[in-house]
Design a protein around this motif. Structure first.
Motif, PDB file in Angstrom:
ATOM      1  N   VAL A  49     -63.112  -9.718  12.187  1.00 19.45           N
ATOM      2  CA  VAL A  49     -63.516  -9.800  10.787  1.00 19.45           C
ATOM      3  C   VAL A  49     -64.570  -8.721  10.566  1.00 19.45           C
ATOM      4  CG1 VAL A  49     -64.608 -11.226   9.013  1.00 19.45           C
ATOM      5  CG2 VAL A  49     -63.005 -12.262  10.636  1.00 19.45           C
TER       6      VAL A  49
ATOM      7  N   GLU B  12     -65.411  -8.632   2.932  1.00 13.24           N
ATOM      8  CA  GLU B  12     -65.009  -9.178   4.224  1.00 13.24           C
ATOM      9  C   GLU B  12     -63.486  -9.245   4.316  1.00 13.24           C
ATOM     10  OE1 GLU B  12     -65.689 -13.445   6.010  1.00 13.24           O
ATOM     11  OE2 GLU B  12     -67.568 -12.288   6.038  1.00 13.24           O
ATOM     12  N   LEU B  13     -62.965  -8.699   5.412  1.00 11.20           N
ATOM     13  CA  LEU B  13     -61.527  -8.707   5.641  1.00 11.20           C
ATOM     14  C   LEU B  13     -61.235  -8.527   7.120  1.00 11.20           C
ATOM     15  CD1 LEU B  13     -61.249  -5.349   5.796  1.00 11.20           C
ATOM     16  CD2 LEU B  13     -60.964  -5.607   3.375  1.00 11.20           C
ATOM     17  N   SER B  14     -59.983  -8.652   7.475  1.00  8.92           N
ATOM     18  CA  SER B  14     -59.604  -8.495   8.878  1.00  8.92           C
ATOM     19  C   SER B  14     -59.589  -7.017   9.261  1.00  8.92           C
ATOM     20  CB  SER B  14     -58.214  -9.096   9.122  1.00  8.92           C
ATOM     21  OG  SER B  14     -57.229  -8.289   8.485  1.00  8.92           O
TER      22      SER B  14
ATOM     23  N   ALA C  40     -56.514  -5.455   7.930  1.00  7.77           N
ATOM     24  CA  ALA C  40     -56.618  -5.045   6.527  1.00  7.77           C
ATOM     25  C   ALA C  40     -57.433  -3.757   6.403  1.00  7.77           C
ATOM     26  CB  ALA C  40     -57.238  -6.163   5.698  1.00  7.77           C
TER      27      ALA C  40
ATOM     28  N   TRP D  38     -51.542  -4.125  -1.121  1.00 13.25           N
ATOM     29  CA  TRP D  38     -52.986  -4.342  -1.193  1.00 13.25           C
ATOM     30  C   TRP D  38     -53.597  -3.692  -2.421  1.00 13.25           C
ATOM     31  CZ3 TRP D  38     -56.780  -0.582  -1.068  1.00 13.25           C
ATOM     32  CH2 TRP D  38     -56.410   0.674  -0.619  1.00 13.25           C
TER      33      TRP D  38
END
Length: 184
Positions: free
Chosen positions: A88, A96-98, A101, A138
């Motif tokens: 993360v 916040e993202l993986s 991503a 996205w």
């Protein structure tokens, strides 16, 4: 689409088109109105630095004279790192993202800037099949916020016959490219 594979594809396309630039071309304007090719390349390097930092947890900075090739290698290695895609991360624009991503955003940025570079140099660029469609996954949710961020021009309507890449360009404030003549 595997985001690591997409990153490798767009990095290779960017490098191929950049390889067509002569020394005197580095001051040519790009569709990013504030940037010449030299500035665009610095931005791509900066994005690779940021993505590498996010994926590895290290604070990194580009040094004077660093090349696109060097940072391409680093960001691609970072994306291949154990646990990098599951990590993360806190992206400065998208929150916040993986890690996966973050890699997707990275290759999407490089893909659009490959088009910018091609436009500046007067050469053709069409992303590899499937990339534009994957980028839309996205971009569409983030689209309205891109123009408001101050980092992009406002989105435009590419028209009902626009292909996926024309929609990507429109969402990222580049207007619509001419429609593919074979579908007109």
């Amino acid at each position: 689409m595997d985001n690591r594979h997409a990153l490798r594809l767009v990095n290779a396309q960017f490098a191929d088109i950049l390889g067509k630039a002569r020394e005197e071309d580095w001051e040519l304007p790009t569709p990013c109105t504030e940037w010449a090719i030299r500035d665009l390349v610095r931005h791509v390097i900066g994005g690779h630095v940021m993505a590498t930092s996010l994926l590895t947890g290290e604070e990194l900075v580009a040094a004077p004279g660093d090349t696109v090739e060097a940072w391409v290698a680093r960001v691609e290695r970072a994306a291949e790192g154990e646990g990098a895609l599951e990590r993360v991360v806190r992206h400065p624009v998208f929150g916040e993202l993986s890690g996966d991503a973050a890699v997707m955003i990275r290759w999407g940025d490089v893909c659009v800037h490959t088009w910018d570079l091609a436009q500046a140099l007067g050469v053709d660029f069409t992303p590899e099949p499937g990339l534009a469609e994957a980028a839309l996954e996205w971009l569409v949710p983030f689209g309205p916020g891109l123009g408001a961020s101050g980092m992009f021009r406002e989105a435009s309507d590419p028209g009902p016959r626009a292909d996926a890449f024309a929609r990507v360009l429109a969402i990222t404030g580049r207007g619509a490219r001419p429609a593919d003549r074979s579908t007109a």
